[in-house]
Design a protein around this motif. Structure first.
Motif, PDB file in Angstrom:
ATOM      1  N   ASN A   1      89.618  29.273  43.169  1.00  0.00           N
ATOM      2  CA  ASN A   1      88.241  29.750  43.234  1.00  0.00           C
ATOM      3  C   ASN A   1      87.758  29.787  44.691  1.00  0.00           C
ATOM      4  O   ASN A   1      86.658  29.294  45.017  1.00  0.00           O
ATOM      5  N   ALA A   2      88.575  30.356  45.557  1.00  0.00           N
ATOM      6  CA  ALA A   2      88.305  30.357  47.004  1.00  0.00           C
ATOM      7  C   ALA A   2      87.055  31.183  47.337  1.00  0.00           C
ATOM      8  O   ALA A   2      86.688  32.092  46.601  1.00  0.00           O
ATOM      9  N   SER A   3      86.430  30.846  48.467  1.00  0.00           N
ATOM     10  CA  SER A   3      85.279  31.640  48.928  1.00  0.00           C
ATOM     11  C   SER A   3      85.739  32.969  49.488  1.00  0.00           C
ATOM     12  O   SER A   3      85.060  33.977  49.366  1.00  0.00           O
ATOM     13  N   ARG A   4      86.863  32.921  50.186  1.00  0.00           N
ATOM     14  CA  ARG A   4      87.375  34.130  50.826  1.00  0.00           C
ATOM     15  C   ARG A   4      88.896  34.176  50.734  1.00  0.00           C
ATOM     16  O   ARG A   4      89.557  33.141  50.802  1.00  0.00           O
TER      17      ARG A   4
ATOM     18  N   CYS B   1      93.421  42.146  46.318  1.00  0.00           N
ATOM     19  CA  CYS B   1      92.022  41.780  46.610  1.00  0.00           C
ATOM     20  C   CYS B   1      91.167  41.932  45.348  1.00  0.00           C
ATOM     21  O   CYS B   1      90.365  41.058  45.020  1.00  0.00           O
ATOM     22  N   ILE B   2      91.357  43.040  44.628  1.00  0.00           N
ATOM     23  CA  ILE B   2      90.568  43.295  43.413  1.00  0.00           C
ATOM     24  C   ILE B   2      90.863  42.206  42.366  1.00  0.00           C
ATOM     25  O   ILE B   2      89.949  41.638  41.769  1.00  0.00           O
ATOM     26  N   TYR B   3      92.156  41.878  42.216  1.00  0.00           N
ATOM     27  CA  TYR B   3      92.548  40.839  41.252  1.00  0.00           C
ATOM     28  C   TYR B   3      91.861  39.514  41.605  1.00  0.00           C
ATOM     29  O   TYR B   3      91.286  38.845  40.741  1.00  0.00           O
TER      30      TYR B   3
ATOM     31  N   LYS C   1      84.906  35.155  46.064  1.00  0.00           N
ATOM     32  CA  LYS C   1      83.643  35.841  46.375  1.00  0.00           C
ATOM     33  C   LYS C   1      83.823  37.082  47.241  1.00  0.00           C
ATOM     34  O   LYS C   1      83.011  38.002  47.200  1.00  0.00           O
ATOM     35  N   GLY C   2      84.869  37.121  48.044  1.00  0.00           N
ATOM     36  CA  GLY C   2      85.115  38.312  48.856  1.00  0.00           C
ATOM     37  C   GLY C   2      86.526  38.273  49.406  1.00  0.00           C
ATOM     38  O   GLY C   2      87.074  37.196  49.651  1.00  0.00           O
TER      39      GLY C   2
ATOM     40  N   GLY D   1      87.612  43.742  60.368  1.00  0.00           N
ATOM     41  CA  GLY D   1      88.313  44.357  59.244  1.00  0.00           C
ATOM     42  C   GLY D   1      87.375  44.840  58.144  1.00  0.00           C
ATOM     43  O   GLY D   1      86.211  45.145  58.381  1.00  0.00           O
ATOM     44  N   THR D   2      87.916  44.890  56.918  1.00  0.00           N
ATOM     45  CA  THR D   2      87.182  45.436  55.763  1.00  0.00           C
ATOM     46  C   THR D   2      86.949  44.362  54.712  1.00  0.00           C
ATOM     47  O   THR D   2      87.905  43.780  54.198  1.00  0.00           O
ATOM     48  N   LEU D   3      85.671  44.118  54.405  1.00  0.00           N
ATOM     49  CA  LEU D   3      85.322  43.164  53.344  1.00  0.00           C
ATOM     50  C   LEU D   3      85.238  43.908  52.015  1.00  0.00           C
ATOM     51  O   LEU D   3      84.535  44.920  51.904  1.00  0.00           O
ATOM     52  N   ILE D   4      85.981  43.427  51.019  1.00  0.00           N
ATOM     53  CA  ILE D   4      85.884  43.997  49.669  1.00  0.00           C
ATOM     54  C   ILE D   4      85.141  42.977  48.818  1.00  0.00           C
ATOM     55  O   ILE D   4      85.490  41.791  48.825  1.00  0.00           O
ATOM     56  N   ARG D   5      84.079  43.432  48.153  1.00  0.00           N
ATOM     57  CA  ARG D   5      83.276  42.493  47.361  1.00  0.00           C
ATOM     58  C   ARG D   5      83.015  43.072  45.967  1.00  0.00           C
ATOM     59  O   ARG D   5      83.250  44.265  45.744  1.00  0.00           O
ATOM     60  N   PRO D   6      82.533  42.219  45.052  1.00  0.00           N
ATOM     61  CA  PRO D   6      82.388  42.668  43.659  1.00  0.00           C
ATOM     62  C   PRO D   6      81.545  43.934  43.498  1.00  0.00           C
ATOM     63  O   PRO D   6      80.708  44.218  44.316  1.00  0.00           O
TER      64      PRO D   6
END
Ligand SMILES: Nc1ncnc2c1ncn2[C@@H]1O[C@H](COP(=O)(O)OP(=O)(O)O)[C@@H](O)[C@H]1O
Ligand SMILES: CC(=O)N[C@@H](CCC(=O)OP(=O)(O)O)C(=O)O
Length: 294
Positions: free
Chosen positions: A207-210, A256-258, A265-266, A289-294
């Motif tokens: 359940n990591a933050s990043r 990343c999506i998984y 969280k991101g 870089g690129t942050l992918i978030r929900p």
């Protein structure tokens, strides 16, 4: 106060709110084999991870080692090939994969971090029941016959179950876990797991933050090759469908999506060639870089 001291204080002031945000949070960093090629870059990476630990963040490193496996296979005169970015892994190859990943590379990465002043301990997914793996099952459409066929990559696995208990014990003792992406099946068979996939599964289980994925491009580039600073899962999926996210970036984005679907969280695709990329991403407003978030 000297000019240098003033600029150091300014940097600290910029970083302070972010230090608070990530205090005691788990950050999983995927460190690819290409990124560890140069000694100075590897030492810099070790110092960045040690610094994270020292300021109260809990980093967990999952490393690759594709180029290092290639070099050892060549020395031993063992042939191997890649299909869809994954190494076809027969019984000879899996022995070499385990030797290089859990042996040489795992110990080098842990040593770099330890020499930089934090305690790091290297383990593989086989230790402490961390990664229970199963044989990777994939199908593909044969272009000649147009028939769906099973893709057999030998002892390539995917995480079936990740038990993060051993990582939690290390984190609780202020030790940085360094994980080699090797798993074990229910029958004791060793499996070679793509390091991106292993990092995503571990980030999800913790359940990591990043989740930070260090690679050798500035991040996700749009159709005009411009860096995308931030995108949603839906936009990332659209990029794959439209084709401007392709090749090796597809499994990275899918990981990343998984991870996000598992509660991370991101997830960020970061250029590991940039000095201090990890610190810039976590401790500055713009990130890297690129942050992918929900
Ligand atoms: N939209 C995109 N943005 C950035 N890179 C992309 C994109 N589409 C495809 N790629 C390719 O993905 C590659 C990164 O994946 P890969 O080489 O497998 O990384 P690594 O070796 O770090 O795991 C880039 O070098 C680039 O060629
Ligand atoms: C199944 C599979 O392909 N496993 C990878 C594991 C190492 C890896 O992923 O290393 P990088 O992150 O450096 O590419 C391999 O054998 O090369």
């Amino acid at each position: 106060m000297t000019e240098e001291a003033r600029s150091q204080m300014e940097l600290l002031a910029v970083a302070l709110p972010f230090l608070k945000r990530y205090d005691d949070q788990i950050i999983v960093v995927k460190y690819g084999g290409h990124a560890m090629g140069e000694e100075e870059a590897a030492n810099r990476f070790g110092r960045d991870i040690a610094l994270l630990e020292q300021v109260g963040v809990n980093p967990v490193v999952v490393h690759g080692g594709g180029p290092q496996i290639n070099a050892m296979l060549k020395r031993l005169n063992v042939q191997s090939q890649f299909v869809n970015g994954l190494r076809v892994t027969d019984a000879n190859v899996v022995d070499v994969v385990e030797m290089v990943l859990s042996g040489t590379v795992n110990k080098q990465v842990a040593d770099c971090i330890t020499r930089a002043g934090a305690l790091a301990v290297g383990i593989s997914g086989k230790d402490g029941g961390l990664i229970r793996a199963r044989k990777l099952e994939r199908t593909y459409r044969d272009p000649e016959s147009n028939i769906e066929k099973v893709l057999d990559l030998g002892f390539v696995g995917e995480p079936d179950r990740v038990d993060p208990h051993v990582l939690e014990l290390l984190i609780g003792a202020d030790i940085v876990p360094v994980v080699a992406p090797v798993g074990v099946g229910a029958d004791g068979q060793t499996y070679n797991i793509n390091a991106d996939t292993a990092a995503g599964a571990i980030a999800g289980a913790l359940n990591a933050s990043r989740l930070l994925m260090l690679t050798d491009v500035p991040g996700v580039l749009d159709a005009d090759k411009k860096l995308i600073p931030e995108m949603t899962v839906a936009q990332a999926r659209a990029g794959i469908a439209a084709g401007w996210i392709s090749g090796g970036m597809i499994p990275k984005i899918e990981t990343c999506i998984y991870a996000i679907e598992q509660g991370v969280k991101g997830a960020v695709i970061v250029d590991g060639r940039v000095p201090h990329a990890v610190l810039i991403e976590l401790f500055t407003d713009g990130g890297a870089g690129t942050l992918i978030r929900p």
